[in-house]
Design a protein around this motif. Structure first.
Motif, PDB file in Angstrom:
ATOM      1  N   HIS A 379       2.521  -3.916  10.338  1.00  0.00           N
ATOM      2  CA  HIS A 379       3.324  -4.748   9.711  1.00  0.00           C
ATOM      3  C   HIS A 379       3.157  -4.385   7.969  1.00  0.00           C
ATOM      4  N   GLY A 380       2.136  -3.974   7.660  1.00  0.00           N
ATOM      5  CA  GLY A 380       1.808  -3.794   6.108  1.00  0.00           C
ATOM      6  C   GLY A 380       2.814  -2.453   5.845  1.00  0.00           C
ATOM      7  N   ALA A 381       2.744  -1.527   6.693  1.00  0.00           N
ATOM      8  CA  ALA A 381       3.551  -0.276   6.337  1.00  0.00           C
ATOM      9  C   ALA A 381       4.820  -0.293   6.401  1.00  0.00           C
ATOM     10  N   ILE A 382       5.328  -1.126   7.054  1.00  0.00           N
ATOM     11  CA  ILE A 382       6.817  -1.550   7.153  1.00  0.00           C
ATOM     12  C   ILE A 382       7.365  -2.166   5.886  1.00  0.00           C
ATOM     13  N   GLY A 383       6.393  -3.279   5.353  1.00  0.00           N
ATOM     14  CA  GLY A 383       6.910  -3.863   3.937  1.00  0.00           C
ATOM     15  C   GLY A 383       6.798  -2.732   2.981  1.00  0.00           C
ATOM     16  N   ARG A 384       5.731  -2.077   2.771  1.00  0.00           N
ATOM     17  CA  ARG A 384       5.581  -1.066   1.687  1.00  0.00           C
ATOM     18  C   ARG A 384       6.919   0.080   1.612  1.00  0.00           C
ATOM     19  N   VAL A 385       7.161   0.243   3.019  1.00  0.00           N
ATOM     20  CA  VAL A 385       8.491   1.208   3.080  1.00  0.00           C
ATOM     21  C   VAL A 385       9.748   0.577   2.735  1.00  0.00           C
ATOM     22  N   PHE A 386      10.030  -0.868   2.663  1.00  0.00           N
ATOM     23  CA  PHE A 386      11.052  -1.276   2.271  1.00  0.00           C
ATOM     24  C   PHE A 386      10.985  -1.546   0.802  1.00  0.00           C
ATOM     25  N   GLU A 387      10.055  -1.711   0.275  1.00  0.00           N
ATOM     26  CA  GLU A 387       9.930  -1.948  -1.187  1.00  0.00           C
ATOM     27  C   GLU A 387      10.241  -0.540  -2.049  1.00  0.00           C
TER      28      GLU A 387
END
Length: 523
Positions: A379-387
């Motif tokens: 979940h944290g990796a996906i948020g950082r990729v979107f930003e």
């Protein structure tokens, strides 16, 4: 009664004196004549080189002769059926008490009446299909009865019977007819139809093949075989018909309507029957060859049978190797079965162990342990990729807007520069086009003036003429003109005909220098 012996004061003539007086009288009265008629009876030059024939029209005929020296100089050679104008002198031949014309020159006057009639009749019958090749039937190989239509007193029937006797004797029925004269055509046609009217198996046997025969002669002698009644009877004949009229060079209309044409009556006899001795010899030769081939085949088959019999093995030899193989196989069968059972058992154990390692329960346990190790990290990796992707997209949009504005300004500047170039070119194009048109017009006028100066029509306008022969070829020298040759003179306003004639001796080529006008055949 007592004959009147009153003396006469008429002078006595010998036969030679009277013939000589008649010859001189005719030659004096007809020393030079021109006679128009159709050539008949011409068969080429005699062995002496002279040519003999007749000139005829619808009412009379005149013997004619061309001596060897005169014949070689004639421009028009005599031909059978050719209508000519003969120039010569009339004389007599005392040896036969006949008169004739000694021809000195011939001129064509048209196609003879008989030949024209023959050609018209041939076209008519051809159009009706009487001469079609598809109508013609093959001759029987060995006819039992041969019908011959000819004169019974001439040499033709003797030649035919003699040839049939030599080749293969057959029964011959002769229908006597006249082969020359006014009734010839009707008699020949009646004979053809009479043979066809005979019933098969009657008292008089019906012929299997017909021969219409006559010896050679002039076109007048053979004319009966050109009559339409004869041609139609030949075309209607149900019995195969062979035409043997005249010599090899003589052609009549019955030759086209017949199923076969023979060059001579003897040739017709050779066509309708084979040679008996040759057939017998052929049969004997075939029988001998057949017997020899049978004997050779029997000898070859006997030799082959003996060879095959020697090569065949005995029954014991055939089964000995098979029995030995069977004994060896039975001895090896028991141990082989035990080894095979053990091998299959080992393979089954290995397969069961391999299946236990990849069973569904083992795979589920492995996947559960991997999921527990991952936990909440995705979940944290996906948020950082979107930003990070959002920041990159914003920077890319700014760069695209700046580049679009820059390209738009550069394109507006380039279009303005191209507009100025086009305007300058338009200002220069008008004067350049006008100058080019002027130069082309000047060159065209110069070419027209040069063409007018080189055209031979301008030379003709000054009073000269162009000389051509009758075929349109240009003549460049007086040496190329023969006496009496037709010429065509071309002037500036048209052409005129002339006849070649030399004035004085022409100058040899190369001895004097001709003017350019003379070299171009312009007078």
């Amino acid at each position: 009664m007592i004959a009147d012996t009153t003396p006469s004061n008429a002078p006595e003539w010998s036969v030679s004196d009277l013939a000589g007086a008649l010859k001189r009288t005719i030659e004096d009265s007809f020393g030079h004549v021109r006679v128009r008629g159709e050539i008949s009876g011409f068969r080429g030059q005699h062995s002496s080189g002279h040519a003999y024939f007749c000139l005829k029209d619808q009412n009379a005929r005149l013997d004619a002769v061309i001596w060897k020296g005169t014949y070689s100089r004639l421009r028009i050679k005599p031909e059978e059926g050719l209508e000519v104008i003969a120039t010569g002198r009339v004389t007599t031949f005392p040896g036969k008490s006949t008169y004739q014309i000694v021809v000195e020159s011939l001129e064509p006057a048209g196609v003879g009446a008989l030949m024209a009639l023959l050609e018209e009749r041939r076209r008519k019958l051809t159009a009706e299909g009487l001469f079609e090749t598809a109508r013609k039937r093959p001759l029987p190989y060995l006819p039992k009865v041969i019908g011959v239509i000819t004169s019974p007193t001439g040499s033709v029937i003797r030649d035919i019977l003699h040839r049939l006797e030599d080749r293969f004797p057959r029964r011959v029925l002769v229908w006597p007819v006249r082969v020359q004269g006014e009734t010839s055509a009707a008699e020949v046609a009646a004979a053809i139809r009479g043979f066809n009217a005979m019933a098969p198996g009657g008292t008089i046997p019906r012929p299997d093949v017909l021969i219409v025969a006559r010896g050679g002669g002039s076109i007048e002698d053979l004319w009966g075989f050109n009559e339409e009644i004869v041609v139609r009877a030949a075309a209607e004949s149900d019995i195969p018909l062979v035409a043997a009229v005249g010599h090899e060079t003589d052609w009549t209309l019955i030759d086209h309507a017949a199923d076969m044409r023979a060059p001579t009556p003897t040739g017709a006899a050779e066509m309708v029957v084979p040679v008996r001795m040759e057939l017998l010899a052929g049969v004997h030769d075939l029988a001998r060859r057949h017997m020899e081939s049978v004997l050779r085949m029997l000898d070859r088959r006997k030799a082959d049978l003996r060879s095959v019999a020697r090569a065949l093995p005995t029954p014991d030899a055939l089964f000995a190797s098979k029995r030995q193989k069977l004994d060896l196989a039975s001895a090896k069968l028991g141990p082989a079965l035990w080894r095979n059972a053990r091998d299959h058992e080992n393979r089954l154990n290995e397969t069961s162990r391999a299946l236990a390692r990849v069973s569904p329960a083992a795979r589920v346990a492995t996947m559960r342990a991997r999921l527990d190790g991952v936990g909440q990290r995705p979940h944290g990796a996906i948020g950082r990729v979107f930003e990070s992707r959002a920041v990159k997209l914003g920077e890319l949009g700014n760069r695209l807007n700046a580049a679009r504005a820059l390209l738009l300004r550069a394109e507006i500047t380039r279009i303005g520069q191209q507009r100025e170039i086009v305007l300058r070119l338009a200002e220069r194009l008008g004067p350049a086009f006008d100058a080019q048109v002027a130069r082309k017009r000047a060159r065209s006028m110069a070419s027209a003036q040069l063409f007018d100066s080189l055209n031979y029509k301008s030379v003709l306008a000054r009073g000269f003429a162009l000389v051509r022969d009758g075929e349109g070829r240009m003549l460049r020298s007086a040496l190329a003109v023969s006496d009496g040759q037709p010429l065509v003179l071309e002037f500036v306003d048209g052409t005129a005909d002339a006849t070649g004639g030399r004035n004085g001796k022409p100058k040899a080529a190369g001895k004097s220098r001709a003017s350019p006008t003379e070299q171009g055949a312009l007078f």
